[in-house]
Motif scaffolding. Structure first.
Motif, short mmCIF file in Angstrom:
data_model
loop_
_atom_site.label_atom_id
_atom_site.label_comp_id
_atom_site.label_asym_id
_atom_site.label_seq_id
_atom_site.Cartn_x
_atom_site.Cartn_y
_atom_site.Cartn_z
N MET A 23 0.85 -1.21 0.00
CA MET A 23 0.00 0.00 0.00
C MET A 23 0.88 1.25 0.00
SD MET A 23 -1.24 -0.02 3.98
CE MET A 23 -0.09 0.37 5.32
N GLY A 24 0.26 2.39 -0.31
CA GLY A 24 0.98 3.64 -0.14
C GLY A 24 0.93 4.57 -1.33
N GLU A 25 1.49 5.76 -1.11
CA GLU A 25 1.42 6.86 -2.08
C GLU A 25 2.30 6.63 -3.31
OE1 GLU A 25 -0.41 9.73 -2.14
OE2 GLU A 25 -1.48 8.81 -0.48
N LEU A 132 2.30 -9.85 5.41
CA LEU A 132 3.28 -8.77 5.38
C LEU A 132 2.59 -7.52 4.86
CD1 LEU A 132 6.92 -8.85 4.29
CD2 LEU A 132 5.41 -7.26 3.10
N VAL A 133 2.75 -6.42 5.60
CA VAL A 133 2.19 -5.13 5.15
C VAL A 133 3.38 -4.24 4.80
CG1 VAL A 133 0.85 -3.09 5.82
CG2 VAL A 133 0.14 -5.36 6.62
N TYR A 134 3.39 -3.74 3.57
CA TYR A 134 4.48 -2.87 3.13
C TYR A 134 3.89 -1.53 2.70
CZ TYR A 134 7.81 -0.67 0.01
OH TYR A 134 8.63 0.26 -0.60
N GLU A 135 4.42 -0.46 3.28
CA GLU A 135 3.97 0.88 2.88
C GLU A 135 5.03 1.54 2.01
OE1 GLU A 135 2.53 5.23 4.50
OE2 GLU A 135 2.70 3.60 5.96
N SER A 136 4.63 1.88 0.80
CA SER A 136 5.52 2.53 -0.16
C SER A 136 5.29 4.04 -0.09
CB SER A 136 5.17 2.00 -1.56
OG SER A 136 6.05 2.53 -2.52
#
Length: 204
Positions: A23-25, A132-136
């Motif tokens: 997820m992420g901007e 796993l949660v990854y924030e971009s």
């Protein structure tokens, strides 16, 4: 970037999580990771029956869970990738029951762009615990220069500081756009050369 490399190295080492919530901007790394999973977890023979790509606007959370709960055919695992998962933002919490007990033979990937889950919510905590949660995050302008250097070093090219500044001026902080231009430069320039302001002016 280091976190992305770690995720890729874990997958290479066979340490594969049942759920990846990306997820992420900044969509660049979300695409990079989902492409890597799409291309590398299953062999070409396994992909026909065991790899499914869904699009958020066309499916419901129930459809995704139904697909994720299937057993793989003649393979150790199946891969289910949900692209444009941000289109499911209103109902994404319904994934909670699946996140609590994900199928160990499924690799479920959400590409949740331009948005993030609330870290305090139960669904996020379950995804972190069992997957796993990854924030971009978007890079700030002052971070893009270092990122450029690292990407070009991987292509065996250097860059002058002024050329890096010009690239950021022309293209802003959109990493996908910048990466496309760097790919073009890597084709034009011989390995070991340095990107100069002149090269940028002529080619971008």
């Amino acid at each position: 970037m280091d976190e992305v490399i770690k995720i890729v190295n874990d997958i290479k080492a066979g340490n594969i999580r049942p759920v990846y919530f990306l997820m992420g901007e900044e969509p660049y790394y979300i695409d990079k990771l989902s492409d890597y999973i799409e291309q590398n977890i299953l062999s070409e023979e396994e992909k026909g029956f065991n790899q499914t790509v869904l699009y958020g606007r066309d499916v419901s959370i129930e459809d995704i869970i139904g697909t994720a709960k299937r057993y793989p055919m003649m393979a150790e695992r199946q891969v289910v990738i949900v692209k444009e998962a941000q289109d499911l933002a209103k109902t994404i919490d319904k994934i909670e029951s699946y996140a609590e007990n994900p199928m160990p033979t499924t690799v479920l990937v959400f590409c949740y762009k331009y948005k993030t889950l609330d870290k305090r919510k139960k669904v996020t905590k379950l995804l972190e615990k069992n997957g796993l949660v990854y924030e971009s995050k978007k890079l700030y302008e002052n971070q893009v220069g270092d990122w450029l250097k690292r990407v070009l070093a991987g292509k065996k090219l250097g860059i002058e500081p002024k050329a890096a500044a010009m690239l950021v001026d022309f293209l802003g902080t959109d990493l996908s756009k910048i990466a496309n231009e760097l790919d073009k430069l890597a084709i034009i320039l011989p390995q070991g050369s340095t990107v100069t302001p002149e090269v940028i002016e002529e080619n971008i």
